[in-house]
Design a protein around this motif. Structure first.
Motif, mmCIF file in Angstrom:
data_model
loop_
_atom_site.group_PDB
_atom_site.id
_atom_site.type_symbol
_atom_site.label_atom_id
_atom_site.label_comp_id
_atom_site.label_asym_id
_atom_site.label_seq_id
_atom_site.Cartn_x
_atom_site.Cartn_y
_atom_site.Cartn_z
ATOM 1 N N HIS A 166 15.818 -4.785 -25.109
ATOM 2 C CA HIS A 166 16.452 -5.317 -25.932
ATOM 3 C C HIS A 166 15.843 -6.653 -26.422
ATOM 4 C CE1 HIS A 166 19.699 -2.425 -25.323
ATOM 5 N NE2 HIS A 166 19.899 -2.737 -23.743
ATOM 6 N N ASN A 167 14.597 -6.661 -26.498
ATOM 7 C CA ASN A 167 13.869 -7.840 -27.003
ATOM 8 C C ASN A 167 13.595 -8.885 -26.129
ATOM 9 O OD1 ASN A 167 12.673 -6.707 -29.478
ATOM 10 N ND2 ASN A 167 14.558 -7.399 -30.559
ATOM 11 N N PHE A 168 14.021 -8.765 -24.761
ATOM 12 C CA PHE A 168 13.786 -9.610 -23.618
ATOM 13 C C PHE A 168 12.926 -8.983 -22.725
ATOM 14 C CE2 PHE A 168 18.302 -10.690 -25.181
ATOM 15 C CZ PHE A 168 17.974 -12.092 -25.453
ATOM 16 N N ALA A 169 11.975 -9.853 -22.271
ATOM 17 C CA ALA A 169 10.919 -9.480 -21.379
ATOM 18 C C ALA A 169 11.745 -9.195 -19.899
ATOM 19 C CB ALA A 169 9.885 -10.439 -21.136
ATOM 20 N N LYS A 170 11.457 -8.270 -19.351
ATOM 21 C CA LYS A 170 11.942 -7.851 -17.968
ATOM 22 C C LYS A 170 10.898 -7.423 -17.046
ATOM 23 C CE LYS A 170 16.434 -8.033 -19.547
ATOM 24 N NZ LYS A 170 17.343 -8.686 -18.937
ATOM 25 N N VAL A 171 11.118 -7.765 -15.634
ATOM 26 C CA VAL A 171 10.193 -7.444 -14.723
ATOM 27 C C VAL A 171 10.396 -6.640 -13.673
ATOM 28 C CG1 VAL A 171 10.260 -9.482 -13.334
ATOM 29 C CG2 VAL A 171 8.090 -8.053 -13.038
ATOM 30 N N LEU A 172 10.141 -5.590 -13.282
ATOM 31 C CA LEU A 172 10.610 -4.693 -12.226
ATOM 32 C C LEU A 172 9.760 -4.900 -11.083
ATOM 33 C CD1 LEU A 172 12.366 -2.076 -11.630
ATOM 34 C CD2 LEU A 172 10.339 -0.742 -11.991
ATOM 35 N N ILE A 173 10.654 -5.591 -9.957
ATOM 36 C CA ILE A 173 10.202 -5.911 -8.892
ATOM 37 C C ILE A 173 10.506 -5.270 -7.703
ATOM 38 C CG2 ILE A 173 9.863 -8.602 -9.453
ATOM 39 C CD1 ILE A 173 12.483 -8.939 -7.860
ATOM 40 N N GLY A 174 9.699 -4.910 -6.500
ATOM 41 C CA GLY A 174 9.885 -4.135 -5.415
ATOM 42 C C GLY A 174 9.613 -4.837 -4.340
ATOM 43 N N ILE A 175 10.610 -4.074 -3.266
ATOM 44 C CA ILE A 175 10.411 -4.507 -1.902
ATOM 45 C C ILE A 175 9.367 -3.727 -1.325
ATOM 46 C CG2 ILE A 175 11.460 -4.919 0.260
ATOM 47 C CD1 ILE A 175 14.141 -5.494 -0.976
ATOM 48 N N ALA A 176 8.386 -4.233 -1.041
ATOM 49 C CA ALA A 176 7.157 -3.518 -0.481
ATOM 50 C C ALA A 176 6.548 -3.662 0.964
ATOM 51 C CB ALA A 176 5.919 -3.685 -1.301
ATOM 52 N N LYS A 177 6.469 -2.685 1.718
ATOM 53 C CA LYS A 177 5.784 -2.744 2.793
ATOM 54 C C LYS A 177 4.401 -2.246 2.885
ATOM 55 C CE LYS A 177 7.001 -1.540 7.646
ATOM 56 N NZ LYS A 177 7.912 -0.805 8.691
ATOM 57 N N GLY A 178 3.446 -2.775 3.565
ATOM 58 C CA GLY A 178 2.098 -2.710 3.453
ATOM 59 C C GLY A 178 1.583 -1.301 4.139
ATOM 60 N N LYS A 179 0.811 -0.569 3.332
ATOM 61 C CA LYS A 179 0.193 0.680 3.851
ATOM 62 C C LYS A 179 -1.181 0.581 4.880
ATOM 63 C CE LYS A 179 1.204 4.039 0.128
ATOM 64 N NZ LYS A 179 0.613 4.812 -1.088
ATOM 65 N N ARG A 180 -1.186 1.299 5.510
ATOM 66 C CA ARG A 180 -2.420 1.257 6.425
ATOM 67 C C ARG A 180 -3.480 2.299 5.645
ATOM 68 N NH1 ARG A 180 0.959 0.158 11.048
ATOM 69 N NH2 ARG A 180 0.477 -1.854 11.480
ATOM 70 N N GLU A 181 -4.886 1.870 6.155
ATOM 71 C CA GLU A 181 -5.721 2.846 5.566
ATOM 72 C C GLU A 181 -5.544 4.346 5.595
ATOM 73 O OE1 GLU A 181 -8.805 2.938 3.252
ATOM 74 O OE2 GLU A 181 -8.175 1.227 3.978
ATOM 75 N N TYR A 182 -5.019 4.919 6.825
ATOM 76 C CA TYR A 182 -4.709 6.428 7.055
ATOM 77 C C TYR A 182 -3.753 6.753 6.015
ATOM 78 C CZ TYR A 182 -1.258 4.629 10.481
ATOM 79 O OH TYR A 182 -0.208 4.173 11.122
ATOM 80 N N ASP A 183 -2.660 5.937 5.800
ATOM 81 C CA ASP A 183 -1.633 6.164 4.802
ATOM 82 C C ASP A 183 -2.306 6.368 3.340
ATOM 83 O OD1 ASP A 183 0.264 6.158 6.593
ATOM 84 O OD2 ASP A 183 0.641 3.745 6.112
ATOM 85 N N LYS A 184 -3.128 5.612 3.036
ATOM 86 C CA LYS A 184 -3.883 5.687 1.685
ATOM 87 C C LYS A 184 -4.567 7.017 1.535
ATOM 88 C CE LYS A 184 -4.237 0.875 1.091
ATOM 89 N NZ LYS A 184 -5.304 -0.525 1.063
ATOM 90 N N ARG A 185 -5.452 7.289 2.821
ATOM 91 C CA ARG A 185 -5.999 8.634 2.793
ATOM 92 C C ARG A 185 -5.200 9.622 2.607
ATOM 93 N NH1 ARG A 185 -9.641 5.901 6.670
ATOM 94 N NH2 ARG A 185 -8.040 6.698 8.432
ATOM 95 N N HIS A 186 -4.097 9.659 3.323
ATOM 96 C CA HIS A 186 -3.155 10.608 3.115
ATOM 97 C C HIS A 186 -2.572 11.083 1.652
ATOM 98 C CE1 HIS A 186 0.973 12.686 3.461
ATOM 99 N NE2 HIS A 186 0.201 13.509 4.616
ATOM 100 N N ASP A 187 -2.098 9.865 1.052
ATOM 101 C CA ASP A 187 -1.946 9.933 -0.265
ATOM 102 C C ASP A 187 -2.861 10.683 -1.462
ATOM 103 O OD1 ASP A 187 0.614 9.038 0.437
ATOM 104 O OD2 ASP A 187 0.452 6.808 -0.480
ATOM 105 N N ILE A 188 -4.205 10.371 -0.925
ATOM 106 C CA ILE A 188 -5.077 10.717 -1.873
ATOM 107 C C ILE A 188 -5.317 12.146 -1.627
ATOM 108 C CG2 ILE A 188 -7.619 10.590 -2.079
ATOM 109 C CD1 ILE A 188 -7.642 7.533 -1.593
ATOM 110 N N LYS A 189 -5.210 12.678 -0.199
ATOM 111 C CA LYS A 189 -5.447 13.934 -0.064
ATOM 112 C C LYS A 189 -4.388 14.862 -0.730
ATOM 113 C CE LYS A 189 -5.729 17.152 3.938
ATOM 114 N NZ LYS A 189 -5.734 17.073 5.508
#
Length: 157
Positions: A119-142
């Motif tokens: 409606h012509n107003f700038a909005k931001v979608l923010i998220g509560i985030a928990k950090g991923k570890r390296e093996y989590d990232k590899r699992h997502d890529i796989k």
């Protein structure tokens, strides 16, 4: 007549933070307004902003959007804005309290996911985030690669 809740479609999305979904598990999201100056909203409408290193901090009962780069408006004059200034997020008090409680736990942060116009107003979608570890990232890529291969095979049938 009932009003429809509008979702941000691709035409209204000004910027997304793809790095956030790669680096974090997003647990909960909130929609917030942003307190902007005139030249900032004009730059956002031109899609001249970067959310990559942005985060939300809670200070004195206020939510502040930090490290989001909004380029200076090209047609602006000496009253142009500072590109990296802190911007106040417009949230309800109970939402700010929830965010503050979440950030108090270790390994949790609040990141901006996308900026869009509603409606012509700038909005931001923010998220509560928990950090991923390296093996989590590899699992997502796989998993993404496996889905891509299945789609490729199913395309021929």
């Amino acid at each position: 007549m009932v009003k429809k809740k509008s979702k941000p479609n691709d035409n209204n999305v000004m910027a997304t933070n793809r790095k956030a979904r790669h680096d974090y598990f997003i647990e909960e999201t909130y929609e917030a307004g942003i307190a902007l100056t005139g030249t900032e909203i004009k730059s956002i409408r031109e899609r001249r902003l970067n959310l990559k290193d942005g985060f939300v901090s809670i200070r004195n009962g206020e939510a502040l959007l930090q490290n989001v780069h909004i380029n200076e408006y090209t047609e602006g004059n000496q009253f142009n804005h500072d590109p990296l200034r802190s911007r106040k997020l417009l949230l309800h008090k109970r939402e700010i309290k929830k965010l503050g409680d979440a950030v108090a736990t270790k390994g949790v942060t609040v990141v901006p996911l996308k900026v869009y116009l509603k409606h012509n107003f700038a909005k931001v979608l923010i998220g509560i985030a928990k950090g991923k570890r390296e093996y989590d990232k590899r699992h997502d890529i796989k998993a993404r690669e496996q889905k891509r291969q299945i789609d490729r095979v199913m395309k021929h049938y």
